[in-house]
Design a protein around this motif. Sequence first.
Motif, PDB file in Angstrom:
ATOM      1  N   GLN A   8     -10.051  -1.037  -3.184  1.00  0.00           N
ATOM      2  CA  GLN A   8     -10.486  -1.492  -1.651  1.00  0.00           C
ATOM      3  C   GLN A   8      -9.515  -1.005  -0.637  1.00  0.00           C
ATOM      4  OE1 GLN A   8     -13.225  -3.256  -0.646  1.00  0.00           O
ATOM      5  NE2 GLN A   8     -13.972  -2.590  -2.802  1.00  0.00           N
ATOM      6  N   ALA A   9      -8.174  -0.789  -1.001  1.00  0.00           N
ATOM      7  CA  ALA A   9      -7.091  -0.207  -0.081  1.00  0.00           C
ATOM      8  C   ALA A   9      -6.688   1.023  -0.312  1.00  0.00           C
ATOM      9  CB  ALA A   9      -5.840  -1.263  -0.142  1.00  0.00           C
ATOM     10  N   PRO A  10      -7.513   2.169  -0.167  1.00  0.00           N
ATOM     11  CA  PRO A  10      -7.000   3.654  -0.774  1.00  0.00           C
ATOM     12  C   PRO A  10      -5.706   3.763  -0.046  1.00  0.00           C
ATOM     13  CG  PRO A  10      -9.063   3.639   0.750  1.00  0.00           C
ATOM     14  CD  PRO A  10      -8.727   2.141   0.467  1.00  0.00           C
ATOM     15  N   PRO A  11      -5.044   4.770  -0.576  1.00  0.00           N
ATOM     16  CA  PRO A  11      -3.541   5.286  -0.021  1.00  0.00           C
ATOM     17  C   PRO A  11      -4.045   5.856   1.393  1.00  0.00           C
ATOM     18  CG  PRO A  11      -4.098   6.030  -2.474  1.00  0.00           C
ATOM     19  CD  PRO A  11      -5.231   5.470  -1.989  1.00  0.00           C
ATOM     20  N   VAL A  12      -5.007   6.328   1.554  1.00  0.00           N
ATOM     21  CA  VAL A  12      -4.960   7.216   2.931  1.00  0.00           C
ATOM     22  C   VAL A  12      -4.940   5.919   4.125  1.00  0.00           C
ATOM     23  CG1 VAL A  12      -7.603   6.849   2.888  1.00  0.00           C
ATOM     24  CG2 VAL A  12      -6.495   8.510   4.485  1.00  0.00           C
ATOM     25  N   LEU A  13      -5.363   4.788   3.744  1.00  0.00           N
ATOM     26  CA  LEU A  13      -5.103   3.863   4.896  1.00  0.00           C
ATOM     27  C   LEU A  13      -3.740   3.359   4.944  1.00  0.00           C
ATOM     28  CD1 LEU A  13      -7.875   0.908   3.941  1.00  0.00           C
ATOM     29  CD2 LEU A  13      -7.972   2.787   5.740  1.00  0.00           C
ATOM     30  N   GLU A  14      -3.009   3.460   4.153  1.00  0.00           N
ATOM     31  CA  GLU A  14      -1.499   3.186   4.048  1.00  0.00           C
ATOM     32  C   GLU A  14      -0.909   4.279   4.919  1.00  0.00           C
ATOM     33  OE1 GLU A  14      -0.109   2.128   0.264  1.00  0.00           O
ATOM     34  OE2 GLU A  14      -1.645   0.825   0.036  1.00  0.00           O
ATOM     35  N   ASP A  15      -1.341   5.903   4.409  1.00  0.00           N
ATOM     36  CA  ASP A  15      -0.834   6.831   5.316  1.00  0.00           C
ATOM     37  C   ASP A  15      -0.930   6.853   6.673  1.00  0.00           C
ATOM     38  OD1 ASP A  15       0.111   7.817   3.031  1.00  0.00           O
ATOM     39  OD2 ASP A  15      -1.506   9.374   2.981  1.00  0.00           O
ATOM     40  N   VAL A  16      -2.171   6.256   7.029  1.00  0.00           N
ATOM     41  CA  VAL A  16      -2.518   6.038   8.493  1.00  0.00           C
ATOM     42  C   VAL A  16      -1.569   5.050   9.133  1.00  0.00           C
ATOM     43  CG1 VAL A  16      -4.293   5.287  10.120  1.00  0.00           C
ATOM     44  CG2 VAL A  16      -5.202   6.921   8.261  1.00  0.00           C
ATOM     45  N   ALA A  17      -1.568   3.779   8.550  1.00  0.00           N
ATOM     46  CA  ALA A  17      -0.671   3.106   9.000  1.00  0.00           C
ATOM     47  C   ALA A  17       0.791   3.402   9.092  1.00  0.00           C
ATOM     48  CB  ALA A  17      -0.615   1.634   8.087  1.00  0.00           C
ATOM     49  N   ARG A  18       1.132   4.212   8.332  1.00  0.00           N
ATOM     50  CA  ARG A  18       2.600   4.763   8.352  1.00  0.00           C
ATOM     51  C   ARG A  18       2.854   5.574   9.486  1.00  0.00           C
ATOM     52  NH1 ARG A  18       5.872   4.762   3.790  1.00  0.00           N
ATOM     53  NH2 ARG A  18       7.405   5.427   5.280  1.00  0.00           N
ATOM     54  N   SER A  19       1.672   6.579   9.840  1.00  0.00           N
ATOM     55  CA  SER A  19       1.842   7.459  10.666  1.00  0.00           C
ATOM     56  C   SER A  19       1.813   6.659  12.221  1.00  0.00           C
ATOM     57  CB  SER A  19       0.641   8.441  10.646  1.00  0.00           C
ATOM     58  OG  SER A  19      -0.594   8.099  11.233  1.00  0.00           O
ATOM     59  N   LEU A  20       1.334   5.618  12.012  1.00  0.00           N
ATOM     60  CA  LEU A  20       1.263   4.921  13.328  1.00  0.00           C
ATOM     61  C   LEU A  20       2.349   4.057  13.687  1.00  0.00           C
ATOM     62  CD1 LEU A  20      -2.596   3.874  13.288  1.00  0.00           C
ATOM     63  CD2 LEU A  20      -1.513   5.315  14.835  1.00  0.00           C
ATOM     64  N   GLY A  21       3.465   4.360  12.967  1.00  0.00           N
ATOM     65  CA  GLY A  21       4.727   4.044  13.075  1.00  0.00           C
ATOM     66  C   GLY A  21       5.187   2.535  12.462  1.00  0.00           C
ATOM     67  N   ARG A  22       4.526   2.042  11.433  1.00  0.00           N
ATOM     68  CA  ARG A  22       4.594   0.862  10.726  1.00  0.00           C
ATOM     69  C   ARG A  22       5.420   1.186   9.681  1.00  0.00           C
ATOM     70  NH1 ARG A  22       4.241  -1.183  15.062  1.00  0.00           N
ATOM     71  NH2 ARG A  22       2.620  -2.088  15.907  1.00  0.00           N
ATOM     72  N   GLY A  23       6.278   0.415   9.207  1.00  0.00           N
ATOM     73  CA  GLY A  23       7.064   0.531   7.972  1.00  0.00           C
ATOM     74  C   GLY A  23       6.606   0.188   6.874  1.00  0.00           C
ATOM     75  N   PRO A  24       6.990   0.507   5.659  1.00  0.00           N
ATOM     76  CA  PRO A  24       6.389   0.200   4.293  1.00  0.00           C
ATOM     77  C   PRO A  24       6.230  -1.374   4.011  1.00  0.00           C
ATOM     78  CG  PRO A  24       8.377   1.564   3.933  1.00  0.00           C
ATOM     79  CD  PRO A  24       8.280   1.158   5.390  1.00  0.00           C
ATOM     80  N   VAL A  25       7.044  -2.282   4.444  1.00  0.00           N
ATOM     81  CA  VAL A  25       6.865  -3.576   4.437  1.00  0.00           C
ATOM     82  C   VAL A  25       5.634  -4.176   5.058  1.00  0.00           C
ATOM     83  CG1 VAL A  25       7.912  -5.914   4.443  1.00  0.00           C
ATOM     84  CG2 VAL A  25       9.144  -4.037   3.623  1.00  0.00           C
ATOM     85  N   THR A  26       5.584  -3.710   6.506  1.00  0.00           N
ATOM     86  CA  THR A  26       4.574  -4.058   7.603  1.00  0.00           C
ATOM     87  C   THR A  26       3.240  -3.513   7.031  1.00  0.00           C
ATOM     88  OG1 THR A  26       6.241  -3.824   9.105  1.00  0.00           O
ATOM     89  CG2 THR A  26       3.942  -4.275  10.078  1.00  0.00           C
ATOM     90  N   VAL A  27       3.319  -2.365   6.488  1.00  0.00           N
ATOM     91  CA  VAL A  27       1.975  -1.775   6.202  1.00  0.00           C
ATOM     92  C   VAL A  27       1.515  -2.871   4.835  1.00  0.00           C
ATOM     93  CG1 VAL A  27       0.891   0.304   4.794  1.00  0.00           C
ATOM     94  CG2 VAL A  27       2.583   0.506   6.775  1.00  0.00           C
ATOM     95  N   LEU A  28       2.362  -2.964   4.046  1.00  0.00           N
ATOM     96  CA  LEU A  28       1.914  -3.941   2.832  1.00  0.00           C
ATOM     97  C   LEU A  28       1.381  -5.419   3.253  1.00  0.00           C
ATOM     98  CD1 LEU A  28       2.085  -3.969  -0.437  1.00  0.00           C
ATOM     99  CD2 LEU A  28       4.123  -5.447  -0.083  1.00  0.00           C
ATOM    100  N   ARG A  29       1.948  -5.928   4.200  1.00  0.00           N
ATOM    101  CA  ARG A  29       1.694  -7.328   4.783  1.00  0.00           C
ATOM    102  C   ARG A  29       0.269  -7.130   5.689  1.00  0.00           C
ATOM    103  NH1 ARG A  29       2.542  -9.541   9.416  1.00  0.00           N
ATOM    104  NH2 ARG A  29       4.073  -7.973  10.139  1.00  0.00           N
ATOM    105  N   THR A  30       0.311  -6.100   6.481  1.00  0.00           N
ATOM    106  CA  THR A  30      -1.125  -5.861   7.322  1.00  0.00           C
ATOM    107  C   THR A  30      -1.997  -5.419   6.670  1.00  0.00           C
ATOM    108  OG1 THR A  30      -0.001  -4.181   8.281  1.00  0.00           O
ATOM    109  CG2 THR A  30       0.512  -6.179   9.234  1.00  0.00           C
ATOM    110  N   VAL A  31      -1.943  -4.367   5.820  1.00  0.00           N
ATOM    111  CA  VAL A  31      -3.041  -3.514   5.250  1.00  0.00           C
ATOM    112  C   VAL A  31      -3.433  -3.654   3.696  1.00  0.00           C
ATOM    113  CG1 VAL A  31      -3.768  -1.126   5.044  1.00  0.00           C
ATOM    114  CG2 VAL A  31      -2.580  -1.964   7.112  1.00  0.00           C
ATOM    115  N   THR A  32      -2.448  -3.543   3.191  1.00  0.00           N
ATOM    116  CA  THR A  32      -2.589  -3.483   1.855  1.00  0.00           C
ATOM    117  C   THR A  32      -3.073  -5.019   1.030  1.00  0.00           C
ATOM    118  OG1 THR A  32      -1.031  -2.006   1.279  1.00  0.00           O
ATOM    119  CG2 THR A  32      -1.756  -2.622  -0.496  1.00  0.00           C
ATOM    120  N   LEU A  33      -2.158  -5.977   1.296  1.00  0.00           N
ATOM    121  CA  LEU A  33      -2.472  -7.363   0.975  1.00  0.00           C
ATOM    122  C   LEU A  33      -3.768  -7.695   1.494  1.00  0.00           C
ATOM    123  CD1 LEU A  33       1.013  -9.042   0.596  1.00  0.00           C
ATOM    124  CD2 LEU A  33      -0.602  -8.028  -1.236  1.00  0.00           C
TER     125      LEU A  33
END
Lengths: 492, 378
Positions: A384-409
């Motif tokens: 449900q959370a393919p890596p490309v979503l995390e890539d996009v979130a990182r490229s929009l300036g969000r750090g790994p922890v924020t990405v985990l909290r706002t997208v992956t989880l």
Amino acid sequence: MTLIPLAYLVVRTGEAGWTRITEELLTRRVSRLALHTLGLATVVTVGCLLLGVGAAFLVVRTNLPMRRLFAVLAALPLAVPTYIAAFTWVSTVDGFEGFWPAALVLTLCSYPYVFLPVAAALAGSDPAQEEVSRSLGRGGWATFTAVTLRQIRPALTGGGLLVALYVLADFGAVSILRADTFTRAIFIAFDLGFDRTGALVLSLVLVGLTVLILAGETATRRPGRRYASLRGARRSPTRIDLGRWGWPAVGGLTAVALLALGVPAASLARRLAEGVSRPGDWTEVATAAGNSLSLSLAGAALTMLLALPLGLLTARAPGMISTVLERLSYLSHALPGLVIGLSLVFFGINVVYPLYQSTALLALGYAALFLPLATAAVTGAAAQAPPVLEDVARSLGRGPVTVLRTVTLPLTLPGIAAGVALVFLACMKELPATLLLRPTGTDTLATELWTNTSVAAYAAAAPYAALLVGLSSVPTWLLTARTGVLIKENQS
Amino acid sequence: MSYLELRAVAKRYGPVDALTRVDLTVAPGTLTAVLGPSGCGKTTLLRCVAGFEHIDAGSITVDGRTVAGDSTHLAPHRRKVAIVPQESALFPHLSVRDNVAYGLDRATRRTSRVHEVLTLVGLADHGDRMPHQLSGGQQQRIAVARALAPRPALILLDEPFSSLDAALRADLRDDIRAALRADGATAVLVTHDQGEALSVADQVAVMRAGAIVQAATPADIYHHPTDPWTAAFIGDAILLTGQVHDGTLHTPLGAVPIAPPRPGWSAPTTTEVDVMLRPEQIRVGRADEGVPATVETIAFHGHDALITLRLTDAGTITARVFGTTGLPAAGALVGLRVEGTALTWATRMPVPVPTPPEHDRRRPVGPRRDRAEPGVGH
């Protein structure tokens, strides 16, 4: 970790010595057990295939009246654990025991394993292929056998395999209905005589049969891939007009539903009415329910703990190691709960005695049994959370922890929670491993039911059965909803 | 000053050289299309710039800051490089508005920036929708708006139109080009579709086997490709062999003037040369005028037609004919004339000539349409 019990089983049997093993193995009794077990598996599998495919075809591909109702009715037997179905039949019909009654009960309980995947495959298959076949001059029946059956073949073999493994592993129903199979013989050898070697050898034969069936399925699965549907826009399949066969079909499906659901429901209701009149019962039921809850919670927690890394690894880093790990955990899933329970008993007595008859060891047993269930849930959730979503979130300036909290989880938690719920309910229903591994004096809903049934105290058993059936309907509903059979016709 | 500068960037996966040596400069406020066949390393290049891959050699500079180099590797979220992936990848649990606002800080979220970029992509009234309620084209528009919103130094688009059908694609890329320009964004678009690259980009960088072969304006790259491979990859090309005697080029189509020298190319001094003409340079006339040929097939495209012609002793060539009334019939004898000049290269070992993607040959002729029905295929 899930293979500890299996490895231990092999080692201990080896210690008994070859002469002793062959002595146990080459008896008329073992050959009779093998014949009965395989016979039962064959009869039930064939029965389930006929019943499952027939019901699926009627529900998905014809204009059967009340199709959605019948879809639910055909899936619902999954909510009835076989030992409860067996108990309701034996408490309704006198002298209901032996090979054929066991075959009937097991077929009625397990045909949803064929119905659900086949119905999903029929609903998802591309009608264009069938239309091409018809346009090339093949009739309705020829098209069904040449095209439709091949389209749904993976679902068919998958469902059939599940049924066969289920029959091999079934302990509750065959014991209550006194059908002579391996699981029953193993339990008797262990329970009455404390005949370890006998129980061990019989377990290994059962494992051998399981592996044989699994290998057969693997061999037939590869060609099945060729029938995967092509990409492209699909229409929903056209429905066949049953005409005057509509009501006979309704009658047939109703009869099956009555046998599979009506008999258990009526029997439970009657026995429940008798059972409630006895005072003092409800505290026992409450205690058992409490025990079931806490033991299942421990089991579900441990299972998920093991499944999380395995599932994430499978989803995110597909490769040799993760594939092998996944396959191994499926092997242990195919092992009968009785065998896993038994090997953990020996493992507990001889290796980790402090853990013997502790909640921890039972939780480990549950984990060995239900790890694949949990792993599949985690893998599905991770998808449900393919890596490309995390890539996009990182490229929009969000750090790994924020990405985990706002997208992956947010995307994975619902799937993981559903997995926990499924495992939890599977633990509640589990009978043989619980019987063997539970801490002394701890009774659960399943074991109380078992104890009361084995002394023919049917009325006393009824409340436990009713509670278990109620709880089991939850994952059944989830499963049915997921196949898409219940989805209303698309507007397009 | 350039916004993006890649110097000798190399990237290896085990024994595979994904990028051998990439040099590229992108000016601020422009769109550069990186064009190449599948597997040439385009996407790897994009992932290196975005920071998802560590480069093995060279350096990458974004907005005057080295983001990857000898001992530097800036994390993706510190680079101010926003990506628009192939499959749009909207966050499924967030509304369109929250998707677009994802990269904004708290203060900017309260401004009209979200509405501004949604207006730029033409979906100002879709803020409350969920991603699954949008069509494929709308999802891509939102993905672009999301990348634009935080005003990144650079936007990377990874084949963002490839999953859409042809009619929708042409409209969408024009709109997105306009949105990028209106916002003054600097962008790199990766694509294998040469029509797409030529029509939207300020600069086209042709990539082959992990290296940039040529980077120039679309017109330059079409008219002055650096080698026969690039010539055939960028549009239809007629590749012939010819001989140069006393400064005159002799080809199966007769004597053709050689193009005047320009920076990066000059006519070779050898006798045997490879010759490149474009199909629209061929004039098809009456049989008694020019080089005789037989019409084999005619591919009619509405606004033009491609005629396959058999020469008496040099195989087949194609001619593009505009004004498609009075076309010759298949089997007819015609006479050919060449207009303009030819590019030549010294004959080398032949490089396998790429075939352009199928869909570029059948441009839609009907009216363009945008698919508006929501949730297609969900």
